[in-house]
Design an enzyme around this catalytic site. Structure first.
Site, mmCIF file in Angstrom:
data_model
loop_
_atom_site.group_PDB
_atom_site.id
_atom_site.type_symbol
_atom_site.label_atom_id
_atom_site.label_comp_id
_atom_site.label_asym_id
_atom_site.label_seq_id
_atom_site.Cartn_x
_atom_site.Cartn_y
_atom_site.Cartn_z
ATOM 1 N N ARG A 50 25.259 -10.334 -0.549
ATOM 2 C CA ARG A 50 25.263 -11.457 0.381
ATOM 3 C C ARG A 50 24.869 -11.033 1.790
ATOM 4 O O ARG A 50 24.176 -11.771 2.494
ATOM 5 C CB ARG A 50 26.650 -12.100 0.383
ATOM 6 C CG ARG A 50 27.002 -12.771 -0.935
ATOM 7 C CD ARG A 50 28.360 -13.434 -0.874
ATOM 8 N NE ARG A 50 28.680 -14.109 -2.121
ATOM 9 C CZ ARG A 50 29.761 -14.838 -2.306
ATOM 10 N NH1 ARG A 50 30.629 -14.991 -1.322
ATOM 11 N NH2 ARG A 50 29.987 -15.415 -3.467
ATOM 12 N N ASP A 162 36.700 -26.761 6.181
ATOM 13 C CA ASP A 162 36.331 -25.481 5.582
ATOM 14 C C ASP A 162 36.078 -24.499 6.712
ATOM 15 O O ASP A 162 35.791 -24.906 7.849
ATOM 16 C CB ASP A 162 35.077 -25.624 4.709
ATOM 17 C CG ASP A 162 34.968 -24.514 3.677
ATOM 18 O OD1 ASP A 162 35.350 -24.741 2.517
ATOM 19 O OD2 ASP A 162 34.529 -23.399 4.036
#
Length: 293
Positions: A50, A162
């Site tokens: 990532r 979030d």
């Protein structure tokens, strides 16, 4: 003056591009302190994959250069949000664990309305506390919109939060690949999803504006010591999040969220999660569903 003093093409061979044990430990510690999410050594290859996207985006030489940028060249302040976005997991689906939505429609909301039978058109507030790209929040909106149209005796509003800014942007846009909304029942698909007349290479749909207006999104780190939101929420979804925290942080997050529930309100966890071993006392009304006394 840019913090990126050594721009260069990213490494061509990912096999030779790895974080040192020390750098992975520093990044793991940072993420744990910031978000409560634990990154054990077993996740190292996934995290490296990532972070290589950030390496390419910043024009750095590789992961070693990225770590140098973060910790020696003062890049952490500007990169912190992007780093958190890159390593946090954002698994979500429409109508995930569908029995919770059946329960919401058939029992939780009717019982909540019974507790407030003296109010005219009470507002039911629902909070998706780890909303990711918005599938849970919009699923809830579909279910409540159908129920409100049937009963005509309540209104509703939904908040999705979030820690990742990138997924919140997608949630606000409310555009999804057609295959992603496959779990949406056909009758709700027809009412709440707009299909483009001319589809591109990857067909997409968008949540109808009537539903989008009832759902708001905001950034929130569950590890913050307080949350700047209402304290009369009726239902809080906190599903499949606690598994990333240790027991102490799980209890702290749950207690903070319970403080935002009205008496009689519900906290819904993921089926793989429980409150066993915590000091939290709530009445369990269904698997992974708890009511505030």
């Amino acid at each position: 003056m840019s913090l990126l003093t050594r721009p260069a093409p990213a490494a061509d061979h990912a096999d030779a591009d790895h974080l040192s044990h020390r750098d992975y430990g520093r990044i793991s510690q940072l993420i744990g302190d910031e978000t409560g999410i634990k990154l054990p050594p077993a996740k190292r290859l996934m995290i490296e994959g990532r972070l290589r996207k950030r390496v390419r985006a910043l024009g750095l030489r590789g992961l070693d250069d990225y770590s140098h940028f973060l910790f020696q060249r003062g890049g952490l302040a500007a990169e912190r949000v992007h780093l958190i976005d890159a390593v946090t997991t954002n698994k979500t689906d429409f109508f995930r664990e569908p029995e919770h939505f059946n329960l919401l429609e058939r029992k939780l909301v009717p019982d909540l309305l019974e507790l407030r039978n003296g109010e005219r058109q009470p507002l039911i507030k629902v909070w998706s506390a780890a909303s990711s790209t918005g599938a849970e929040a919009y699923t809830t909106a579909m279910v409540l919109a159908d129920l409100a149209a049937q009963r005509r005796d309540f209104r509703f509003a939904i908040l999705g939060t979030d820690i990742s800014t990138s997924v919140l942007k997608q949630a606000e846009r409310a555009v999804y690949p057609t295959e992603f909304v496959a779990p949406v029942p056909p009758e709700k698909n027809g009412r709440y999803l707009m299909h483009a007349r001319k589809q591109g290479l990857r067909p997409e749909v968008r949540i109808v504006p009537e539903l989008r207006r009832l759902v708001q999104f905001a950034r929130l780190n569950l590890m913050d010591t307080s949350y700047p939101f209402d304290r009369d929420v009726d239902v809080i979804f906190l599903r499949n999040v606690l598994i990333y925290f240790d027991k102490a942080d799980q209890e702290k997050v749950i207690l903070r969220l319970i403080g935002h529930l009205r008496c009689g309100g519900y906290l819904i966890l993921g089926h793989s999660e429980s409150m066993i071993g915590t000091a939290v006392t709530m009445r369990q009304v269904a698997p992974a569903v708890f009511q505030k006394p």
